[in-house]
Design an enzyme around this catalytic site. Structure first.
Site, PDB file in Angstrom:
ATOM      1  N   THR A  13       0.834  -0.854  -0.084  1.00 18.10           N
ATOM      2  CA  THR A  13      -0.008   0.006   0.052  1.00 18.10           C
ATOM      3  C   THR A  13       1.089   1.181   0.207  1.00 18.10           C
ATOM      4  OG1 THR A  13      -1.804  -1.425   1.343  1.00 18.10           O
ATOM      5  CG2 THR A  13      -1.644   0.740   0.960  1.00 18.10           C
ATOM      6  N   ILE A  14       1.746   0.850   0.779  1.00 16.23           N
ATOM      7  CA  ILE A  14       2.783   2.355   0.897  1.00 16.23           C
ATOM      8  C   ILE A  14       3.620   2.574   0.202  1.00 16.23           C
ATOM      9  CG2 ILE A  14       4.212   3.520   2.523  1.00 16.23           C
ATOM     10  CD1 ILE A  14       0.882   3.687   3.378  1.00 16.23           C
ATOM     11  N   GLY A 111       4.796   1.965  11.270  1.00 12.46           N
ATOM     12  CA  GLY A 111       3.696   1.220  11.975  1.00 12.46           C
ATOM     13  C   GLY A 111       5.066   0.254  12.605  1.00 12.46           C
ATOM     14  N   SER A 140       3.316   7.496  11.035  1.00 13.93           N
ATOM     15  CA  SER A 140       1.734   7.034  10.437  1.00 13.93           C
ATOM     16  C   SER A 140       0.753   8.044  10.230  1.00 13.93           C
ATOM     17  CB  SER A 140       1.004   6.255  11.801  1.00 13.93           C
ATOM     18  OG  SER A 140       0.504   6.891  12.573  1.00 13.93           O
ATOM     19  N   CYS A 141      -0.112   8.021   9.531  1.00 12.61           N
ATOM     20  CA  CYS A 141      -0.985   8.711   8.565  1.00 12.61           C
ATOM     21  C   CYS A 141      -1.733   9.452   9.448  1.00 12.61           C
ATOM     22  CB  CYS A 141      -2.220   7.145   7.897  1.00 12.61           C
ATOM     23  SG  CYS A 141      -2.744   5.827   8.868  1.00 12.61           S
ATOM     24  N   ASN A 142      -2.202   9.070  10.760  1.00 14.21           N
ATOM     25  CA  ASN A 142      -3.385   9.619  11.591  1.00 14.21           C
ATOM     26  C   ASN A 142      -2.360  10.812  12.343  1.00 14.21           C
ATOM     27  OD1 ASN A 142      -6.004   9.057  12.000  1.00 14.21           O
ATOM     28  ND2 ASN A 142      -4.981   7.168  12.015  1.00 14.21           N
ATOM     29  N   GLY A 195      -1.576   9.426  20.703  1.00 15.94           N
ATOM     30  CA  GLY A 195      -0.633  10.450  21.313  1.00 15.94           C
ATOM     31  C   GLY A 195       0.622  10.597  21.867  1.00 15.94           C
ATOM     32  N   HIS A 220      -9.990   7.874   7.297  1.00 16.76           N
ATOM     33  CA  HIS A 220      -9.761   8.480   9.134  1.00 16.76           C
ATOM     34  C   HIS A 220     -11.062   9.748   8.876  1.00 16.76           C
ATOM     35  CE1 HIS A 220      -7.089   5.015   9.848  1.00 16.76           C
ATOM     36  NE2 HIS A 220      -5.637   5.535   9.386  1.00 16.76           N
ATOM     37  N   GLN A 301      -5.912   7.268   4.686  1.00 17.13           N
ATOM     38  CA  GLN A 301      -4.613   6.282   5.613  1.00 17.13           C
ATOM     39  C   GLN A 301      -3.625   6.064   4.337  1.00 17.13           C
ATOM     40  OE1 GLN A 301      -7.934   5.441   4.631  1.00 17.13           O
ATOM     41  NE2 GLN A 301      -7.650   3.501   3.531  1.00 17.13           N
TER      42      GLN A 301
END
Lengths: 339, 339
Positions: A13-14, A111, A140-142, A195, A220, A301
């Site tokens: 995917t990435i 990851g 990460s994406c988020n 966080g 997301h 994402q």
């Protein structure tokens, strides 16, 4: 001009997106990508002109499938100036040893833990920290999504506390195994890892995150609640968000009511793989009252970290400064550039 | 014993559940339900022994479909002591005039504005405020869910500020028109109506709500962030939540990982229509740090207001005090009773 030789370890995917993005830059080239087994994605790699490198013990598998292989993963590490590691999460340590042995620079993805690379990367927040580094990690994406808006708001207004709820996609569009298919699933362990991951780049930020997995594949979404150090107006906040790099401000009155229309827009923009690299914030969903600021943002994402990987290569290979890298990456990928 | 004569105006998602719940009480009886057109639900009403009342101009429609009708909606209002209005949102004013004319008490649902009834109802928070009233309104499923946990926590610890993200189900299970089917849709107008609706019962509460519609049918989920007036431990918070009426505390280690398993549990409990009347809070998703408290809760949108409607009847008809009503309702519906 120096042209950096980039190897992509993992063409999923990435990895496949980073390969295309690197290929679109003038100061870097993809010298090869890796796969562990022959698949439709290894066909795609070859069709796009990328040489295939595979683990030594997998060569017979590719020979049997009559998929031409250029060499082993070790061979790629020897030839490359830098590897973008897009292997699945938590196998990074094994590969880190290989990269160290080959003396090649490497970028890990979100990851992996921060500690594996020792440095984490976001173009907006800390481009300079990976300057010349042997290892770094694109968050990460988020986390990338949060940094894109929270960092500029913190710089401008000062963030006292951040409370974020992440509604996560249950599976990627190309994944038929994931879920949930009709449910909402809370991440009960608090705070969720998001966080602390933001704190790997903004260690001074007081942030708590909660997360719910939802039955959707495409993006997301975050609700962001910020307690600011001072009062700001909604207009002042909109202005800062609008001017933040790789943030796209939309208005629901234009017909973008949900993540569905965002993906439709990305497709209409003619983006590679219909990707939305920018974090999307609803202008009419931004509201401040006193020193509290509230907004919604959507995160693609599969692609928001792609331009960050390209910038991270430039920082680690000392090709140019942050602003120039952002400009070059954005132009190559069709992302509006804001100075 | 006085047996209160209850009419149910509207036999849809909420109305049919309230009818069954009222029917299960000893101090009240369903004297009739209304439908505006013959459908599978009017068949269900008859099969359950409920007399059908319909708008006068619709009688020919029912005659044609050979569905026996007992009288008009006005007739039902004349016979009833109290009407539970479960008509679709925003048609309440028209019916309110009819109820006033008939001199019958009426309970509206959360789809109507607070101002229509002038009083809003939640069993835990303000049972007494509807005592003897002619009109009251049972707040919506999400508001009921928030009051069930926030009110007891506020009473025990004092809530300085509440920040809630509601992830809403896109459509009810029996609805094939709703959506989104694969997207997340923010409610951009802030605060969403949920915060002010909670304030219709807790006017002193400083609350902000944000909402995202998700691709699921079975439950809503909330992330609740409370700034408390004092520091509390996670254990103290769990204790209060565990002892709150109509709140069910679950642990993900028992296998309840998402809303899907909650619905499976409700079905296993043998509940009418497999309903989960309680608000479900994950014990291992409750966390306090200093004076901040975080938790996840799930709301069964079709049924959590059902016991509240039964209690509201008792308050308005002055049948008994709050605790006794909660006890009677819970026993009849199979909800654990906590004193």
């Amino acid at each position: 001009m120096t042209v950096v030789k980039v190897g992509i370890n993992g063409f999923g995917t990435i990895g496949k997106r980073v390969a295309t993005a690197v290929d679109a830059q003038e100061d870097m080239e993809v010298i090869g990508v890796t796969k562990t087994r022959p698949s439709f994605e290894s066909e795609i790699a070859r069709a796009k002109g990328f040489d295939l490198y595979v683990p030594g013990d997998r060569i017979p598998l590719f020979d049997e499938a009559e998929v031409p292989v250029k060499g082993t993963v070790e061979d790629l590490c020897e030839k490359a100036d830098i590897i973008v590691d897009c292997t699945p999460g938590n196998v990074g340590q094994m590969y880190k040893d290989m990269y160290s042995k080959a003396g090649v620079k490497a970028i890990f993805q979100g990851g992996e833990d921060h500690s594996l690379a020792g440095t984490s990367f976001n173009s907006t927040a800390n481009y300079q920290e990976s300057w010349g580094a042997q290892f770094s990690r694109v968050v990460s994406c988020n986390t990338t999504g949060l940094l894109r808006t929270v960092f500029p708001l913190d710089r401008q207004f000062g963030v006292e506390k951040a409370y974020v709820t992440l509604v996560r996609r249950g599976a990627d569009p190309g994944d038929s195994k994931g879920g949930p298919i009709n449910a909402l699933e809370p991440s009960v362990k608090l705070p969720t890892h998001h966080g602390p991951d933001v704190q790997s780049i903004m260690p001074w930020l007081n942030i708590n995150t909660m997360a719910i997995k939802a039955s959707t594949t495409i993006m997301h979404m975050h609700t962001v609640t910020l307690e600011l150090k001072n009062e700001v107006t909604t207009e002042e906040a909109i202005e800062v968000i609008r001017n933040s790099p790789r943030v796209r401000v939309v208005n629901s009155s234009s017909g973008i009511k949900s993540t569905a229309e965002i993906m439709e827009l990305a497709s209409d923009l003619g983006r590679d793989r219909s990707d939305m690299y920018e974090i999307v914030v609803w202008e009419d969903g931004i509201k401040s009252t006193g020193n509290m600021l509230y907004y919604y943002q959507a995160v693609h994402q599969e692609s928001d970290v792609v331009p960050e990987n390209v910038d991270c290569i430039r920082s680690m290979c000392k090709l140019c400064e942050a602003d120039e890298s952002t400009r070059l990456t954005n132009i190559a990928l069709g992302i509006p550039y804001k100075r």
